[in-house]
Design a protein around this motif. Structure first.
Motif, mmCIF file in Angstrom:
data_model
loop_
_atom_site.group_PDB
_atom_site.id
_atom_site.type_symbol
_atom_site.label_atom_id
_atom_site.label_comp_id
_atom_site.label_asym_id
_atom_site.label_seq_id
_atom_site.Cartn_x
_atom_site.Cartn_y
_atom_site.Cartn_z
ATOM 1 N N ILE A 257 -132.376 -6.887 18.333
ATOM 2 C CA ILE A 257 -133.027 -7.923 19.646
ATOM 3 C C ILE A 257 -133.382 -6.391 20.274
ATOM 4 C CG2 ILE A 257 -133.103 -9.131 21.739
ATOM 5 C CD1 ILE A 257 -130.923 -10.830 20.346
ATOM 6 N N TYR A 258 -132.384 -5.763 20.995
ATOM 7 C CA TYR A 258 -132.302 -4.586 21.935
ATOM 8 C C TYR A 258 -133.916 -3.489 21.106
ATOM 9 C CZ TYR A 258 -130.472 -0.871 25.143
ATOM 10 O OH TYR A 258 -130.911 0.111 26.243
ATOM 11 N N ALA A 259 -133.616 -3.217 20.025
ATOM 12 C CA ALA A 259 -134.439 -2.597 19.604
ATOM 13 C C ALA A 259 -136.241 -3.642 19.720
ATOM 14 C CB ALA A 259 -134.425 -2.639 17.731
ATOM 15 N N ILE A 260 -136.319 -4.882 19.247
ATOM 16 C CA ILE A 260 -137.322 -5.423 19.384
ATOM 17 C C ILE A 260 -137.571 -5.358 20.755
ATOM 18 C CG2 ILE A 260 -138.924 -7.091 19.423
ATOM 19 C CD1 ILE A 260 -136.602 -8.644 17.175
ATOM 20 N N THR A 304 -126.880 -13.269 23.835
ATOM 21 C CA THR A 304 -127.097 -12.001 23.342
ATOM 22 C C THR A 304 -128.624 -11.773 24.008
ATOM 23 O OG1 THR A 304 -125.221 -12.469 21.950
ATOM 24 C CG2 THR A 304 -126.646 -10.587 21.515
ATOM 25 N N ASN A 305 -129.471 -12.588 23.750
ATOM 26 C CA ASN A 305 -131.248 -12.423 23.375
ATOM 27 C C ASN A 305 -131.256 -12.120 25.102
ATOM 28 O OD1 ASN A 305 -133.901 -12.115 24.178
ATOM 29 N ND2 ASN A 305 -134.095 -13.745 22.199
ATOM 30 N N LYS A 306 -130.262 -12.866 25.928
ATOM 31 C CA LYS A 306 -130.594 -12.246 26.929
ATOM 32 C C LYS A 306 -130.682 -11.790 27.879
ATOM 33 C CE LYS A 306 -130.205 -14.530 31.765
ATOM 34 N NZ LYS A 306 -129.514 -15.854 32.459
ATOM 35 N N GLU A 307 -129.143 -10.711 27.563
ATOM 36 C CA GLU A 307 -128.518 -9.901 27.535
ATOM 37 C C GLU A 307 -128.940 -8.099 27.126
ATOM 38 O OE1 GLU A 307 -124.432 -7.602 26.887
ATOM 39 O OE2 GLU A 307 -124.215 -9.757 26.653
ATOM 40 N N ALA A 308 -129.518 -8.423 25.720
ATOM 41 C CA ALA A 308 -129.910 -6.969 25.219
ATOM 42 C C ALA A 308 -131.888 -7.194 26.326
ATOM 43 C CB ALA A 308 -130.369 -7.669 23.509
ATOM 44 N N VAL A 309 -132.232 -8.061 26.039
ATOM 45 C CA VAL A 309 -133.431 -7.753 27.166
ATOM 46 C C VAL A 309 -133.231 -7.277 28.424
ATOM 47 C CG1 VAL A 309 -135.350 -8.759 28.033
ATOM 48 C CG2 VAL A 309 -134.634 -9.289 26.008
ATOM 49 N N ARG A 310 -132.475 -8.078 29.322
ATOM 50 C CA ARG A 310 -132.257 -7.275 30.278
ATOM 51 C C ARG A 310 -132.035 -5.883 30.511
ATOM 52 N NH1 ARG A 310 -131.062 -11.192 34.395
ATOM 53 N NH2 ARG A 310 -129.009 -10.679 35.408
ATOM 54 N N ASN A 311 -130.673 -5.603 28.979
ATOM 55 C CA ASN A 311 -130.442 -3.754 29.045
ATOM 56 C C ASN A 311 -131.574 -3.509 29.159
ATOM 57 O OD1 ASN A 311 -127.888 -5.171 29.858
ATOM 58 N ND2 ASN A 311 -127.062 -5.183 28.027
ATOM 59 N N VAL A 312 -131.821 -3.649 27.971
ATOM 60 C CA VAL A 312 -133.444 -3.089 27.713
ATOM 61 C C VAL A 312 -134.525 -2.688 28.951
ATOM 62 C CG1 VAL A 312 -136.016 -2.429 27.130
ATOM 63 C CG2 VAL A 312 -133.550 -3.320 25.767
ATOM 64 N N VAL A 313 -133.841 -3.508 30.174
ATOM 65 C CA VAL A 313 -134.691 -3.533 31.732
ATOM 66 C C VAL A 313 -134.365 -2.211 32.825
ATOM 67 C CG1 VAL A 313 -135.877 -3.978 33.419
ATOM 68 C CG2 VAL A 313 -136.161 -5.628 31.083
ATOM 69 N N LEU A 314 -132.370 -2.517 32.381
ATOM 70 C CA LEU A 314 -131.891 -2.142 33.493
ATOM 71 C C LEU A 314 -131.767 -0.593 33.232
ATOM 72 C CD1 LEU A 314 -129.270 -4.217 34.529
ATOM 73 C CD2 LEU A 314 -131.329 -3.820 36.266
ATOM 74 N N GLU A 315 -131.704 -0.186 31.384
ATOM 75 C CA GLU A 315 -130.821 1.396 30.842
ATOM 76 C C GLU A 315 -132.109 2.131 31.066
ATOM 77 O OE1 GLU A 315 -128.659 -0.042 27.649
ATOM 78 O OE2 GLU A 315 -126.814 -1.005 28.676
ATOM 79 N N LEU A 316 -133.183 1.347 29.752
ATOM 80 C CA LEU A 316 -134.771 2.466 30.279
ATOM 81 C C LEU A 316 -135.702 2.204 31.116
ATOM 82 C CD1 LEU A 316 -134.126 1.557 25.978
ATOM 83 C CD2 LEU A 316 -133.257 3.043 27.350
ATOM 84 N N GLY A 317 -135.958 0.837 31.745
ATOM 85 C CA GLY A 317 -137.376 1.027 33.112
ATOM 86 C C GLY A 317 -138.401 0.699 31.735
ATOM 87 N N VAL A 318 -137.829 -0.085 30.479
ATOM 88 C CA VAL A 318 -138.922 -0.801 29.639
ATOM 89 C C VAL A 318 -138.840 -2.163 29.653
ATOM 90 C CG1 VAL A 318 -140.134 -0.603 27.218
ATOM 91 C CG2 VAL A 318 -139.267 1.629 28.485
ATOM 92 N N LYS A 324 -143.677 -0.366 32.561
ATOM 93 C CA LYS A 324 -142.775 0.166 32.858
ATOM 94 C C LYS A 324 -142.415 -1.090 34.030
ATOM 95 C CE LYS A 324 -142.326 4.936 31.233
ATOM 96 N NZ LYS A 324 -141.772 4.129 30.484
ATOM 97 N N THR A 325 -141.999 -0.504 34.727
ATOM 98 C CA THR A 325 -141.277 -2.039 36.080
ATOM 99 C C THR A 325 -142.409 -1.535 37.281
ATOM 100 O OG1 THR A 325 -139.953 -0.158 37.385
ATOM 101 C CG2 THR A 325 -138.665 -1.647 35.833
ATOM 102 N N PHE A 477 -130.655 -2.558 39.666
ATOM 103 C CA PHE A 477 -131.424 -3.350 39.414
ATOM 104 C C PHE A 477 -132.372 -2.586 39.985
ATOM 105 C CE2 PHE A 477 -131.466 -1.430 43.509
ATOM 106 C CZ PHE A 477 -132.604 -1.431 44.186
ATOM 107 N N ALA A 478 -133.424 -4.008 38.659
ATOM 108 C CA ALA A 478 -134.648 -3.790 38.760
ATOM 109 C C ALA A 478 -135.773 -4.174 39.082
ATOM 110 C CB ALA A 478 -134.957 -3.480 37.173
ATOM 111 N N VAL A 479 -136.661 -3.635 40.012
ATOM 112 C CA VAL A 479 -137.274 -4.682 40.609
ATOM 113 C C VAL A 479 -138.530 -4.879 39.368
ATOM 114 C CG1 VAL A 479 -139.435 -5.405 42.620
ATOM 115 C CG2 VAL A 479 -136.436 -4.374 42.260
ATOM 116 N N LEU A 480 -139.072 -6.017 39.760
ATOM 117 C CA LEU A 480 -140.584 -6.179 37.692
ATOM 118 C C LEU A 480 -142.033 -6.455 38.948
ATOM 119 C CD1 LEU A 480 -138.252 -7.963 35.359
ATOM 120 C CD2 LEU A 480 -138.191 -5.603 35.846
#
Length: 499
Positions: A257-260, A304-318, A324-325, A477-480
């Motif tokens: 999921i993280y990769a997608i 798991t989906n929710k956690e992965a997607v949130r982490n992509v935003v928090l860790e990569l800013g993508v 981008k945010t 945190f990330a503001v989108l």
């Protein structure tokens, strides 16, 4: 024998006060209170089923707010002289209360729950909608329903530069801020309102001022709880959990999921890719295991989906669609799209599209408002329609939904202060949402501005709107900017701002 009455008083600091009482009315409800301010009296009750229905994995909460015409010594309009379906203003009050209450029940509490708020006596110097949140929370406070964080709501106005809590309707007309704030003791949960173009600093000051007043109202609820006798919170059947299944699902799905999520794709592609991963995860379990725990596999996949997607935003800013945010989705728009209407425009931002029309009329076309707490007419009003095809779904049509009323009101409040005071027409704006993937009410504001200009309305200034989101794990945190529908579900905030 008359039952004992328990009363707590909230002093507003300017000679006005609010009282909350319990112990006499509606005693078969799980919790009931009467909130009184001036001669306005509101009865709020909370009832929750003892067991949850099988297969329900959300909180079936209904918040209902009704104003009785007798409360203002008036007859209902119409032929049957009986209260019928709720008015738009009642629906908006239900939504205000619902938005603050809903996130504060335990995540695994899924019993049918109903909070009913009724205006029983109306004082024209007190606006009852500002007391509905306090009444709802107090009814839950004196019940045994698991609700772990008491809240309250207040209206804040600014009259001649001075902030005021819960003003009268007359005072509100002189105010340049009309904001409803809902909050718990330590956090703000909901803000809705309109301002006559104020700065961010002034808005933050108003929110803080409201929060201080809310804390006093929550303390009163705790005192009432103590006096009445804090009930033991009922035990309830939580969700079934299985740590082993969770570990297995997470191990199989998280990285995929993280990769997608980090590649960035359109809504349908992404949905299909996630569905494929889900099928692969299901294939790891036998048919017997799926028959017994299939619901858990789905639940843990979503988690798991929710956690992965949130982490992509928090860790990569993508973000899910590759932005981008701070990026806004690509926009294209067109005015004068429909030849025979007075004004029209088409506004598309990413996968969200609104077609707005403006119709100009005479004073006979004004919208009549006739409720116990408010009479008058609107010369500017906006209607928002959200058909099921806008999200690619086939669903039965059931009249105007609460959501449509709420989003239409949001866009109406954004635009109405920019209609010049000397505009002689009655104006009706209609927004048809043709595609939706997040912030359709803000697309309505943008389309509405262009359609008004196309109709020749000399707006004071054009208005635009955007939905902001937030994702936080407590530390990072990330503001989108300009959130997608998915970011609304997965994120921690959906904050619509127009200016």
């Amino acid at each position: 024998m008359i039952p004992q009455l328990f009363v707590e008083k909230i002093d507003l600091g300017d000679g006005r006060s609010i009282t909350i009482e319990t112990g006499r009315l509606a005693k078969q409800a799980d919790g009931s209170v009467v909130v009184r301010m001036g001669d306005t009296m509101i009865l709020a009750t909370a009832v929750s089923a003892r067991t949850s229905n099988p297969g329900v994995d959300f909180l079936p909460l209904t918040v209902d707010y009704r104003e009785k015409f007798a409360a203002a010594g008036r007859f209902p309009g119409g032929f049957f002289k009986r209260e019928a379906r709720p008015s738009d203003s009642e629906v908006l009050t239900m939504r205000l209360v619902d938005r603050v209450l809903r996130p504060l029940f335990p995540d695994d509490y899924h019993a049918e729950t109903q909070v009913m708020i009724q205006l029983m006596s109306h004082d024209e110097n007190v606006m009852p909608d500002a007391l509905a949140g306090l009444a709802a929370s107090a009814a839950l406070a004196v019940s045994d329903i698991p609700f772990y964080n008491l809240i309250s709501e207040v209206r804040v106005a600014r009259i001649d530069g001075k902030l005021v809590i819960n003003p009268s309707r007359e005072e509100l007309e002189k105010s340049d801020i009309d904001m409803m704030i809902g909050a718990s003791m330590d956090s703000v949960a909901m803000v809705e309102g309109e301002m006559k173009e104020i700065s961010e600093a002034e808005m933050i000051e108003a929110i803080k001022f409201a929060h201080e007043a809310i804390k006093v109202q929550i303390q009163a609820q705790y005192r009432l709880q103590e006096a009445f006798g804090k009930k033991e919170i009922r035990t309830y059947e939580g969700e079934k959990e299985n740590e082993e299944i969770y570990k297995k699902v997470k191990a199989a799905a998280y990285d995929k999921i993280y990769a997608i999520a980090k590649v960035g794709s359109a809504k349908h592609e992404r949905g299909a890719a996630f569905a494929e991963v889900k099928e692969e995860v299901k294939a790891l379990f036998t048919e017997e295991e799926l028959a017994a725990d299939g619901d858990l596999v789905s639940k843990y996949f979503y988690k798991t989906n929710k956690e992965a997607v949130r982490n992509v935003v928090l860790e990569l800013g993508v973000r899910l669609d590759g932005r981008k945010t701070t990026d806004i989705r690509p926009i294209w728009c067109e005015t004068d799209y429909l030849p025979r209407v007075h004004g029209s425009s088409l506004f598309t931002r990413g996968e969200t599209q609104a077609l707005a029309t403006v119709t100009l009329g005479t004073s006979r076309e004004a919208n009549q408002i006739d409720s116990p707490s408010e009479q008058g007419e609107e010369k500017f009003y906006l209607h928002y329609n959200f058909p099921p095809f806008s999200t690619g779904e086939a669903k039965p049509l059931r009249g105007t939904s609460r959501r449509e009323v709420g989003h239409g009101n949001l866009a109406q409040r954004a635009l109405k202060n920019m209609i010049p005071a000397d505009c002689p027409y009655t104006i009706r704006v209609v927004s048809e949402v043709l595609e939706s993937n997040g912030s359709s009410s803000m697309a309505t504001v943008c389309a509405g501005t262009m359609a008004l200009m196309d109709a020749g309305v000399q707006m004071v200034k054009p208005v635009s709107g955007i939905a902001m989101g937030l994702i936080t794990d407590g530390e990072k945190f990330a503001v989108l900017s300009d959130i997608l529908g998915d970011e609304d579900h997965l994120g921690d905030m959906d904050f619509k701002v127009t200016g």
